[in-house]
Design an enzyme around this catalytic site. Structure first.
Site, PDB file in Angstrom:
ATOM      1  N   ASP A 268       0.839  -1.199   0.000  1.00  0.00           N
ATOM      2  CA  ASP A 268       0.000   0.000   0.000  1.00  0.00           C
ATOM      3  C   ASP A 268       0.879   1.256   0.000  1.00  0.00           C
ATOM      4  O   ASP A 268       1.703   1.443   0.891  1.00  0.00           O
ATOM      5  CB  ASP A 268      -0.885  -0.034   1.251  1.00  0.00           C
ATOM      6  CG  ASP A 268      -2.095   0.862   1.144  1.00  0.00           C
ATOM      7  OD1 ASP A 268      -2.084   1.782   0.313  1.00  0.00           O
ATOM      8  OD2 ASP A 268      -3.057   0.628   1.902  1.00  0.00           O
ATOM      9  N   GLY A 308      -4.934   3.477  -8.271  1.00  0.00           N
ATOM     10  CA  GLY A 308      -5.170   3.747  -9.677  1.00  0.00           C
ATOM     11  C   GLY A 308      -4.338   4.868 -10.259  1.00  0.00           C
ATOM     12  O   GLY A 308      -4.586   5.305 -11.386  1.00  0.00           O
ATOM     13  N   ASP A 329     -10.278   3.742  -1.497  1.00  0.00           N
ATOM     14  CA  ASP A 329     -10.932   2.702  -0.706  1.00  0.00           C
ATOM     15  C   ASP A 329     -12.439   2.675  -0.922  1.00  0.00           C
ATOM     16  O   ASP A 329     -13.098   3.716  -1.015  1.00  0.00           O
ATOM     17  CB  ASP A 329     -10.665   2.926   0.783  1.00  0.00           C
ATOM     18  CG  ASP A 329      -9.226   2.638   1.164  1.00  0.00           C
ATOM     19  OD1 ASP A 329      -8.442   2.210   0.296  1.00  0.00           O
ATOM     20  OD2 ASP A 329      -8.890   2.835   2.339  1.00  0.00           O
TER      21      ASP A 329
END
Length: 504
Positions: A268, A308, A329
């Site tokens: 992440d 993205g 999210d």
């Protein structure tokens, strides 16, 4: 000549008796013994040259942050700081005020308001606190490994538990995946998201916190149930929940994950977004971990979570990725789910065996949507060839949730080996018809009603790319359909999912 010498001596004398440049009261080293967890400002260093100030804030989250456009106003300086994740306000004005040998720092960044007081620091303290940057390796493709031939299926802890996850819960979820039949329906990954990290040992190796006493033993427990296990990290110094990331320890962490027996890594971006903002930087950051995972010799599915940004679907495979997030999210409501599934994820291409567009985890069973809306959620993700990663508490789920998630004919569309991502083929107001070609020559067709009232939606052979139809099946009802009467009453926020065969 004498006059020239006298003039020179006069000039030198004038310079000698000019007052020295006044030192700015804010210049020097300032340390903060206490600070907010985010962004965790630990030190301010201000340097004065030719009456101009330059400066750095050292933080736990973003390392060294440059202070820009510094302006002095008496004993206060004002300066700009880059403001992450706020496109409307890309910079924020901060202040630092000196009074009685102390400095008060005030400013805003993203969701946090910073107001903290510091003291003069020593050169030794500055050396100890300065952030040590690391260089990224040059860009080089990571060879494909054949993993994730179909979209990964499993469970992830974040949507339900956030950072409040522990060893006991993971074990019980693994047991529930088996007893509920969901493992046999195809859900095999049990993924620990953010919140497991502890500290690094003297050798730099990451250790789990007290909630996870033995990661290897936990992995063995999950494997013994015919399941696989995943873990989470970040290319930045800190994870999104404020735990230790992999910055400066990428290869070491990859080896640790492999030694523990991990089968999946979600990586992440989080605090790494400060360091890696360009396409080249983000690619190289993700390639570094992709190459490190490959070098361990263990099969580890690699999930790129960078929301993205920078056209990820164009290069995700090249850095070793098997799936890549296409959005921010998800949340457990129909509006957010619809925005991600209908509008954002379809903008990305390049999905197929070995690499998948990921619109984020499933919310089915978390309680924020109706049964009809959750069925639409599942239909949309299956039509999109999306990873199916559950996010609810399997230990307490009701039969309706289990039935939605375990519907084999719907899962088969998602897992079809052709790997095609479904696309919208027709729109009429709030009605959308999607088509997804399948490996046996049939086509999955989904009818969506995004509106707030029920309506009728009809399907024509051309919607599936056929000249005429030979047969069809309603996948949620589990019944054959009359291909001469493909007109359906679709409830508000509802869907119908068909599998049609025909002649071209």
């Amino acid at each position: 000549m004498l006059l020239r010498l006298l003039s020179l001596f006069a000039a030198l004398a004038l310079v000698a008796f000019q007052p020295a440049q006044a030192k700015d009261a804010t210049a020097g080293i300032w340390v903060f013994d206490t600070s907010l967890s985010y962004p965790g400002v630990q030190m301010m260093e201000l340097t004065q040259r030719n009456r101009k100030l330059s400066g750095i804030l050292t933080t736990r989250w973003y390392g060294a942050m440059e202070m820009q456009n510094i302006e002095r106003r008496g004993d206060t300086i004002a300066f700009d700081m880059r403001n992450l994740n706020d496109k409307a306000n890309p910079t924020r004005r901060w202040t630092a005020t000196v009074s009685d040998g102390r400095v008060t720092l005030t400013g805003d960044i993203w969701y946090a308001h910073v107001e903290q007081t510091g003291r003069r620091g020593t050169k030794g303290e500055a050396k100890a606190r300065r952030f040590k940057p690391v260089q990224l390796p040059p860009l080089a493709p990571v060879a494909a490994d054949g993993l994730a031939a179909t979209p990964p299926m499993g469970w992830s802890s974040w949507n339900k538990f956030a950072e409040r996850i522990d060893d006991k819960t993971v074990r019980e979820i693994a047991d529930a995946m088996v007893s509920s039949g969901l493992r046999d329906a195809g859900y095999v990954y049990v993924n620990i998201d953010d919140g497991w990290q502890g500290t690094r040992g003297p050798d730099g190796a990451i250790r789990p916190n007290e909630k996870f006493p033995d990661m290897k033993a936990l992995a063995d427990y999950v494997h013994a149930r015919g399941l696989k296990i995943g873990i989470y990290s970040s290319p930045g110094p800190m994870t999104c929940a404020g735990y230790i990331g992999s910055y400066g320890h990428v290869e070491q962490d990859a080896r640790t994950f492999a030694e523990w027996g991990m089968d999946y890594l979600k990586y992440d971006l989080c605090s790494g977004e400060w360091f890696y903002s360009s396409r080249d930087e983000v690619q190289r950051a993700y390639q570094q971990m992709g190459a490190a995972l490959k070098a361990t010799g263990r099969d580890i599915v690699y999930s790129l979570c960078q929301y993205g940004r920078v056209e990820v679907s164009e290069w995700g495979r090249d850095v070793g990725g098997h799936l890549w997030r296409t959005t921010g999210d998800i949340t457990d409501d129909f509006a957010k789910m619809s925005d991600i599934g209908f509008d954002r994820n379809p903008k990305f291409g390049n999905a197929g065996p070995g690499g998948w567009n990921d619109p984020d985890m499933l919310e089915v069973g978390n309680g924020g949507m109706t049964e009809t809306e959750y069925r639409t959620h599942m239909t949309l993700w299956a039509m999109s060839a999306a990873p199916l990663l559950m996010g609810h508490d399997l230990r307490t789920m009701d039969e309706a949730t289990r039935a939605i998630l375990s519907r084999r004919e719907v899962i088969a569309v998602d897992q079809d080996v052709k790997g095609a991502q479904g696309r919208v083929v027709s729109k009429d107001g709030d009605a959308e018809i999607w088509a997804k070609p399948l490996s046996d020559g049939s086509v999955a067709v989904a009818l969506f009603n995004r509106g707030t009232t029920g309506r009728s939606i009809s399907v024509a052979p051309g919607d599936a790319g056929f000249r005429s139809l030979l047969g069809g099946r309603d996948l949620w009802r589990g019944t054959d359909v009359d291909t001469n009467m493909l007109d359906f009453a679709v409830p508000a926020h509802g869907s119908v999912m068909l599998r049609l065969s025909g002649r071209h």
